[in-house]
Design an enzyme around this catalytic site. Structure first.
Site, PDB file in Angstrom:
ATOM      1  N   THR A  15       0.812  -1.222   0.000  1.00 57.69           N
ATOM      2  CA  THR A  15       0.000   0.000   0.000  1.00 57.69           C
ATOM      3  C   THR A  15       0.843   1.269   0.000  1.00 57.69           C
ATOM      4  O   THR A  15       0.305   2.363  -0.174  1.00 57.69           O
ATOM      5  CB  THR A  15      -0.939   0.028   1.222  1.00 57.69           C
ATOM      6  N   GLY A  16       2.156   1.157   0.191  1.00 58.89           N
ATOM      7  CA  GLY A  16       3.033   2.330   0.222  1.00 58.89           C
ATOM      8  C   GLY A  16       3.378   2.821  -1.171  1.00 58.89           C
ATOM      9  O   GLY A  16       2.988   2.238  -2.186  1.00 58.89           O
ATOM     10  N   VAL A  18       6.310   2.953  -2.846  1.00 64.85           N
ATOM     11  CA  VAL A  18       7.114   2.028  -3.645  1.00 64.85           C
ATOM     12  C   VAL A  18       6.299   0.784  -3.984  1.00 64.85           C
ATOM     13  O   VAL A  18       6.345   0.275  -5.112  1.00 64.85           O
ATOM     14  CB  VAL A  18       8.414   1.655  -2.916  1.00 64.85           C
ATOM     15  N   SER A  40       0.453  -3.768   6.429  1.00 69.55           N
ATOM     16  CA  SER A  40       0.381  -3.770   7.889  1.00 69.55           C
ATOM     17  C   SER A  40      -0.847  -4.532   8.369  1.00 69.55           C
ATOM     18  O   SER A  40      -1.769  -4.835   7.597  1.00 69.55           O
ATOM     19  CB  SER A  40       0.318  -2.333   8.407  1.00 69.55           C
ATOM     20  N   SER A  43      -4.320  -3.248   7.492  1.00 65.27           N
ATOM     21  CA  SER A  43      -4.880  -3.508   6.161  1.00 65.27           C
ATOM     22  C   SER A  43      -5.221  -4.972   5.935  1.00 65.27           C
ATOM     23  O   SER A  43      -5.958  -5.296   4.996  1.00 65.27           O
ATOM     24  CB  SER A  43      -3.883  -3.057   5.087  1.00 65.27           C
ATOM     25  N   LEU A  89       9.059  -2.207   1.523  1.00 66.46           N
ATOM     26  CA  LEU A  89       8.902  -1.847   2.933  1.00 66.46           C
ATOM     27  C   LEU A  89       9.815  -0.695   3.327  1.00 66.46           C
ATOM     28  O   LEU A  89      10.918  -0.544   2.798  1.00 66.46           O
ATOM     29  CB  LEU A  89       9.217  -3.054   3.819  1.00 66.46           C
ATOM     30  N   CYS A 156      18.464   5.626  -4.423  1.00 68.55           N
ATOM     31  CA  CYS A 156      17.988   6.172  -5.698  1.00 68.55           C
ATOM     32  C   CYS A 156      18.999   7.110  -6.348  1.00 68.55           C
ATOM     33  O   CYS A 156      19.220   7.052  -7.573  1.00 68.55           O
ATOM     34  CB  CYS A 156      16.652   6.886  -5.495  1.00 68.55           C
ATOM     35  N   HIS A 255      15.700  12.861  -9.736  1.00 67.12           N
ATOM     36  CA  HIS A 255      16.889  13.303  -8.993  1.00 67.12           C
ATOM     37  C   HIS A 255      17.983  13.713  -9.976  1.00 67.12           C
ATOM     38  O   HIS A 255      18.336  12.949 -10.886  1.00 67.12           O
ATOM     39  CB  HIS A 255      17.434  12.170  -8.116  1.00 67.12           C
ATOM     40  N   ASN A 342      13.688   8.782  -9.976  1.00 64.77           N
ATOM     41  CA  ASN A 342      13.932   8.158  -8.674  1.00 64.77           C
ATOM     42  C   ASN A 342      12.859   7.169  -8.259  1.00 64.77           C
ATOM     43  O   ASN A 342      13.116   6.261  -7.455  1.00 64.77           O
ATOM     44  CB  ASN A 342      14.077   9.225  -7.588  1.00 64.77           C
TER      45      ASN A 342
END
EC number: 1.2.1.11
Length: 365
Positions: A15-16, A18, A40, A43, A89, A156, A255, A342
């Protein structure tokens, strides 16, 4: 010839920011099929579309919209059948979780920093050093595993810098000294990231821990593996002296690095020779023909005001490094500007290309 059977894969931290990029890139992948999603405990047990705050411009892929999210445990439903697990993560939780998956004899390709300095774990930029995968049998042997291992991709900004540096070392031999100043996008801080009051109309001249990552990681990546495939030589016998200054700038993605290089050889190559080395550089990912590899590893820009994040970060689906402003340096030998996407080559895309290469080498099945 029959089509290649797809390999089931999982995503940790799904869900993040990345994790979302992993899902976007894997949803219609020719080698891999999304099979398990980890996040987590908040979720767990719910459908992905109900728990994710999707931040990408593309819609949530239909293939995962109704998939049930589970906790990031190797015994959670689906993970045991996965040929590879991709980890998006955060570093504060990645170490123990990734190790648990490896201990369960699962293959982990990680975007987190936790195992980059581990003497058994390859730190791979897919356009530079996939040869470091040769240490994997020894990693398995040392840990008593049949299949499991961990591979990490680089920071990155490190990724964007070492690709042109690798081209220079390939063409002209060892580098002596590198000084780099980065202008790093706010997406590199994750979501919600940097406060708008801190970054708008401003440049923040510190990204905690970032400079040390670039200075250390460069030598592991550009170095080799010992002849017995049991250790990394960290660019022995002479490490590159690397000095980095990292800043956060009000750019969403992309970047930029301003790089000055001193070569070990004398006289150094000319600007024209350096430009040609960048243009001609190719890598194993291209030679193997893996699906996410860019057609060009390095794109050289002739315009004097390029590369620019807004204009150039999406070239080759964000899987290449752009280079421009190649010129003589009055202090060292050569200086140039480089740019990396990035959130793609600097993160999820690198892990995916690394895994594609591993498939071709028989290290993922």
């Amino acid at each position: 010839m029959s089509p290649r059977p797809q390999i089931k894969v999982g995503v940790l931290g799904a869900t993040g920011t990345v994790g979302q990029r992993f899902i976007e890139l894997l949803a219609a992948h020719p080698y891999f099929a999304l099979h398990a999603l980890g996040a987590s405990s908040r979720s767990a047990g719910q459908q992905y579309a109900r728990v994710v705050r999707w931040k990408l411009p593309s819609p949530i892929p239909d293939a995962v919209r109704h998939m049930v999210v589970h906790e990031c445990r190797p015994d959670a439903p689906g993970f045991a059948e996965c040929g590879v697990v991709f980890s998006g993560l955060d570093a504060d939780v990645a170490g123990d979780i990734e190790n648990a998956f490896r201990a369960a004899d699962l293959v982990v390709y990680s975007n987190a920093k936790n195992y980059r300095r581990d003497p058994l774990c390859p730190l791979i930029v897919p356009l530079v050093n996939p040869s470091h995968l040769s240490i994997i049998p020894y990693q398995r042997e040392q840990l008593g595993l049949k299949k499991g291992y961990i591979v990490t991709n680089a920071n990155c900004s490190t990724t964007g810098i070492v690709v042109p540096l690798a081209a220079l070392e390939k063409a002209f031999g060892p580098l002596d000294t590198v000084i780099v100043t980065t202008l790093q996008a706010i997406s590199g801080a994750g979501y919600p990231g940097v406060s708008s009051l801190d970054i708008m109309d401003n440049v923040v001249p510190l990204i905690s821990g970032e400079e040390d990552k670039i200075e250390w990681e460069t030598n592991k990546i550009l170095g080799g593996v010992t002849p017995d495939n049991k250790a990394f030589d960290l660019h022995a016998p002479k490490q590159i002296n690397v000095s980095a200054t990292c800043t956060r700038v009000p750019v969403i993605d992309g970047h930029t690095g301003c790089v000055s290089v001193k070569f070990a050889r004398s006289p150094p190559p000319s600007v024209a020779e350096v430009e040609n080395a960048f243009r001609e550089y190719t890598c194993d990912a291209q030679h193997l023909g893996v699906p996410s590899a860019p057609a060009q590893a390095i794109v050289v820009h002739d315009a004097p005001d390029r590369p620019q994040p807004r204009l150039d970060k999406n070239l080759h689906n964000g899987a290449c490094v752009s280079v421009g402003r190649i010129r003589e340096c009055p202090v060292f030998d050569i200086k140039f500007v480089c740019l990396i996407d990035n959130v793609r080559l600097g993160a999820a895309t690198s892990s995916i290309i690394n895994a594609e290469i591993a498939v071709e080498k028989g290290l993922i099945q």
